[in-house]
Design a protein around this motif. Sequence first.
Motif, PDB file in Angstrom:
ATOM      1  N   CYS A  28       5.440   4.000   9.121  1.00  0.00           N
ATOM      2  CA  CYS A  28       4.389   4.745   8.422  1.00  0.00           C
ATOM      3  C   CYS A  28       4.748   4.971   6.958  1.00  0.00           C
ATOM      4  N   ALA A  29       5.815   4.312   6.493  1.00  0.00           N
ATOM      5  CA  ALA A  29       6.295   4.565   5.138  1.00  0.00           C
ATOM      6  C   ALA A  29       5.820   3.530   4.121  1.00  0.00           C
ATOM      7  N   GLY A  30       5.256   2.422   4.568  1.00  0.00           N
ATOM      8  CA  GLY A  30       4.809   1.406   3.620  1.00  0.00           C
ATOM      9  C   GLY A  30       3.425   1.712   3.080  1.00  0.00           C
ATOM     10  N   ILE A  31       3.273   2.903   2.545  1.00  0.00           N
ATOM     11  CA  ILE A  31       1.949   3.372   2.121  1.00  0.00           C
ATOM     12  C   ILE A  31       1.391   2.554   0.966  1.00  0.00           C
ATOM     13  N   GLY A  32       2.266   1.926   0.183  1.00  0.00           N
ATOM     14  CA  GLY A  32       1.796   1.129  -0.936  1.00  0.00           C
ATOM     15  C   GLY A  32       0.954  -0.058  -0.502  1.00  0.00           C
ATOM     16  N   TYR A  33       1.176  -0.540   0.733  1.00  0.00           N
ATOM     17  CA  TYR A  33       0.423  -1.699   1.209  1.00  0.00           C
ATOM     18  C   TYR A  33      -1.019  -1.357   1.576  1.00  0.00           C
ATOM     19  N   LEU A  34      -1.355  -0.082   1.586  1.00  0.00           N
ATOM     20  CA  LEU A  34      -2.736   0.323   1.860  1.00  0.00           C
ATOM     21  C   LEU A  34      -3.576   0.416   0.596  1.00  0.00           C
ATOM     22  N   PHE A  35      -2.971   0.105  -0.553  1.00  0.00           N
ATOM     23  CA  PHE A  35      -3.722   0.234  -1.796  1.00  0.00           C
ATOM     24  C   PHE A  35      -4.955  -0.667  -1.801  1.00  0.00           C
ATOM     25  N   GLY A  36      -4.858  -1.839  -1.177  1.00  0.00           N
ATOM     26  CA  GLY A  36      -6.018  -2.727  -1.105  1.00  0.00           C
ATOM     27  C   GLY A  36      -7.179  -2.111  -0.354  1.00  0.00           C
ATOM     28  N   SER A  37      -6.903  -1.169   0.563  1.00  0.00           N
ATOM     29  CA  SER A  37      -7.972  -0.503   1.316  1.00  0.00           C
ATOM     30  C   SER A  37      -8.549   0.696   0.575  1.00  0.00           C
ATOM     31  N   ILE A  38      -7.690   1.395  -0.190  1.00  0.00           N
ATOM     32  CA  ILE A  38      -8.178   2.611  -0.855  1.00  0.00           C
ATOM     33  C   ILE A  38      -8.687   2.348  -2.268  1.00  0.00           C
ATOM     34  N   SER A  39      -8.304   1.189  -2.856  1.00  0.00           N
ATOM     35  CA  SER A  39      -8.744   0.928  -4.230  1.00  0.00           C
ATOM     36  C   SER A  39     -10.266   0.777  -4.364  1.00  0.00           C
ATOM     37  N   PRO A  40     -10.993   0.147  -3.398  1.00  0.00           N
ATOM     38  CA  PRO A  40     -12.449   0.072  -3.569  1.00  0.00           C
ATOM     39  C   PRO A  40     -13.124   1.440  -3.612  1.00  0.00           C
ATOM     40  N   VAL A  41     -12.661   2.392  -2.772  1.00  0.00           N
ATOM     41  CA  VAL A  41     -13.298   3.708  -2.783  1.00  0.00           C
ATOM     42  C   VAL A  41     -12.943   4.471  -4.058  1.00  0.00           C
ATOM     43  N   ILE A  42     -11.738   4.266  -4.578  1.00  0.00           N
ATOM     44  CA  ILE A  42     -11.383   4.891  -5.857  1.00  0.00           C
ATOM     45  C   ILE A  42     -12.236   4.311  -6.976  1.00  0.00           C
ATOM     46  N   LYS A  43     -12.411   2.998  -6.952  1.00  0.00           N
ATOM     47  CA  LYS A  43     -13.189   2.329  -7.994  1.00  0.00           C
ATOM     48  C   LYS A  43     -14.638   2.806  -7.995  1.00  0.00           C
ATOM     49  N   SER A  44     -15.229   2.899  -6.803  1.00  0.00           N
ATOM     50  CA  SER A  44     -16.638   3.283  -6.725  1.00  0.00           C
ATOM     51  C   SER A  44     -16.851   4.767  -7.034  1.00  0.00           C
ATOM     52  N   SER A  45     -15.975   5.632  -6.528  1.00  0.00           N
ATOM     53  CA  SER A  45     -16.169   7.068  -6.734  1.00  0.00           C
ATOM     54  C   SER A  45     -15.850   7.499  -8.162  1.00  0.00           C
ATOM     55  N   MET A  46     -14.918   6.794  -8.812  1.00  0.00           N
ATOM     56  CA  MET A  46     -14.530   7.163 -10.184  1.00  0.00           C
ATOM     57  C   MET A  46     -15.227   6.312 -11.233  1.00  0.00           C
ATOM     58  N   GLY A  47     -15.934   5.252 -10.826  1.00  0.00           N
ATOM     59  CA  GLY A  47     -16.645   4.406 -11.779  1.00  0.00           C
ATOM     60  C   GLY A  47     -15.742   3.562 -12.646  1.00  0.00           C
ATOM     61  N   TYR A  48     -14.598   3.112 -12.101  1.00  0.00           N
ATOM     62  CA  TYR A  48     -13.643   2.331 -12.874  1.00  0.00           C
ATOM     63  C   TYR A  48     -14.023   0.853 -12.893  1.00  0.00           C
ATOM     64  N   ASN A  49     -13.571   0.147 -13.942  1.00  0.00           N
ATOM     65  CA  ASN A  49     -13.654  -1.312 -13.927  1.00  0.00           C
ATOM     66  C   ASN A  49     -12.357  -1.870 -13.345  1.00  0.00           C
ATOM     67  N   GLN A  50     -12.279  -3.200 -13.251  1.00  0.00           N
ATOM     68  CA  GLN A  50     -11.129  -3.805 -12.577  1.00  0.00           C
ATOM     69  C   GLN A  50      -9.827  -3.578 -13.345  1.00  0.00           C
ATOM     70  N   ARG A  51      -9.887  -3.538 -14.646  1.00  0.00           N
ATOM     71  CA  ARG A  51      -8.672  -3.317 -15.427  1.00  0.00           C
ATOM     72  C   ARG A  51      -8.108  -1.914 -15.157  1.00  0.00           C
ATOM     73  N   GLU A  52      -8.998  -0.930 -15.018  1.00  0.00           N
ATOM     74  CA  GLU A  52      -8.535   0.429 -14.724  1.00  0.00           C
ATOM     75  C   GLU A  52      -7.961   0.527 -13.312  1.00  0.00           C
ATOM     76  N   VAL A  53      -8.592  -0.191 -12.367  1.00  0.00           N
ATOM     77  CA  VAL A  53      -8.039  -0.230 -11.011  1.00  0.00           C
ATOM     78  C   VAL A  53      -6.676  -0.911 -11.018  1.00  0.00           C
ATOM     79  N   ALA A  54      -6.544  -1.956 -11.839  1.00  0.00           N
ATOM     80  CA  ALA A  54      -5.254  -2.648 -11.947  1.00  0.00           C
ATOM     81  C   ALA A  54      -4.177  -1.729 -12.498  1.00  0.00           C
ATOM     82  N   MET A  55      -4.546  -0.829 -13.408  1.00  0.00           N
ATOM     83  CA  MET A  55      -3.568   0.124 -13.931  1.00  0.00           C
ATOM     84  C   MET A  55      -3.079   1.068 -12.830  1.00  0.00           C
ATOM     85  N   LEU A  56      -3.982   1.466 -11.951  1.00  0.00           N
ATOM     86  CA  LEU A  56      -3.564   2.267 -10.800  1.00  0.00           C
ATOM     87  C   LEU A  56      -2.625   1.470  -9.898  1.00  0.00           C
ATOM     88  N   GLY A  57      -2.934   0.179  -9.749  1.00  0.00           N
ATOM     89  CA  GLY A  57      -2.060  -0.672  -8.944  1.00  0.00           C
ATOM     90  C   GLY A  57      -0.675  -0.803  -9.547  1.00  0.00           C
TER      91      GLY A  57
END
Length: 589
Positions: A28-57
């Motif tokens: 349950c410690a590899g939480i970083g591998y779930l970023f692909g699942s949570i990034s779309p909801v962050i992008k849509s709820s915060m109104g980010y473009n792909q470059r901003e999502v990449a910065m979070l990555g």
Amino acid sequence: MQRLHERFKAFFNNRWLVFVCAMWVQSCAGIGYLFGSISPVIKSSMGYNQREVAMLGVAKDLGDSIGFVAGALCEVLPIWAILLIGVFQNFVGYGLLWLIVIQKLPALPLWVLCVAVFVGTNGETYFNTAALVSCVQNFPKSRGPVVGILKGFAGLSGAILTQIYTMINFPNEAWLIFMVAVGPSMVVIALMFIIRPVGGHRQARPSDNSSFLYTYSICLVLAAYLLGVLILEDVVDVSQSLVTLFSIILIILILLPITIPVLLVFFFEPRSQVEETLLPEPEKQEGVNSGQEQDANEVILSEVEDEKPAEVESLPASERHKRIAHLQAKLFQAAAEGAVRVKRKKGPRRGEDFTLLQALVKADFLLMFFSLILASGSGLTVIDNLGQICQSLGYTNTSIFVSMISIWNFLGRVGGGYFSEAIIRNFAYPRPVAMAVAQVIMAIGLFYYAMGWPGEIYVVSILIGLSYGAHWAIVPAAVSELFGLKSFGALYNFLTLSSTAGSLIFSGVIASGIYDYYAEKQAIQQLNAGSMLAAHLVEEESLTCVGSICYSLTCGIMSGLCIVAMILSLIVVHRTRSVYAQLYGKTNV
């Protein structure tokens, strides 16, 4: 009653119990591998473009890789304290992110979210470091399998947490972030006093090979089961009760390895004290022994272990230990007479204990680091952008592919540890040769996607998952062999920076830049066609790219870089052949 108390004490101090609990923490410690699942909801709820999502990555990758503090603290703090620090960071970082995404807190600047993601994911480095340092010290002669299995469960954690999230049936996808903040913290707190070095090198048993084989079997069953469940849930509309049943079976499979320490301690006759310690420790002299005397004793004891005649193993236990004790006495006498000398050098040689600063001036260490920047950075770029890759190809349920790449990541780590161990044990060939093979596989997967051939998302998920996972089973074991265990935590955590450095360039600059270029180009084409929606999207800068073109050029570039990484790995193989021949050459006799 006294006997039962001794059994429970032996159970608590059993190295296999530590290993199994470390598997559970890693699952349950590899939480970083779930970023692909949570990034779309962050992008849509915060109104980010792909470059901003990449910065979070990139912030996530930095948090997942900067483990200098964790590695340094392992030398001064108990393991439970290391794990507790990780729990605090994980809970605070992802808890803050969750509150921002669900708008319980006001919208904050991007850099605040980057800090939250960094802090939350950095807790994972404490989990990984504590588990690896403890178990590698407990299993010093089985580093490949131990590292492969532990890192494998970390890679599989994305699929495990996704399946449990599906069972709980939260109201929206943002709650996955909440589960990431709370789930690992609860598990680690429950197990943090068990995971620690327990002098496991003195607990070696002939049954260890069978125990590892049993663990590998569970790993394969677990991966096959998860893959089957994912395919079934994707193809068929499965009821919630059936999803719950699948998740319960998954948890049972994860818990199943606990049978190993239970059987060893409670159902098998424990060995005598002489057999448990293998060799009696030298009697303490008056006062404290000097460092030189301790080094000499370690050399002599290793000679007893490595140079005892083969026929000794076939003798009864009592006679075998008499022979070993006799050989030990002769070696001590020879050392006193000067026949056995402990070499004194200004600096360590490969195969001995290095500090991080000593390793940083070695060409082999730097070659491995730059090879990882190119190959592991490429794999991490695909993992971080998998949600957007799936969306660009028209897939709506991205969690299926995030879980799939997590499963193959798990198999790559388990398989990388197993096969790299087989290479060195059977042929005494350098372990980095397995890393070169993994980099070729990664190059093939990236090239397949770049060409836009059929089933590209499935091919890239399988091959990138396998090859990326294999890196993180092979590299830690190879580093411990070439540069020792004394500063293993610091060495390992420095090498993890490589994937972040690669991702910073490949994802933060190349992939996001190419994606946004084609997204803007497609939006302008729709605008020219008179689409009002396209005009609104261009104004808001929340652009979506469609088609394999969004990432094909990026994958083509990274495929070529993986070939360069393979060449660097082969250089390390050539330079370290003599070292591995000395370490494992006896296996060829």
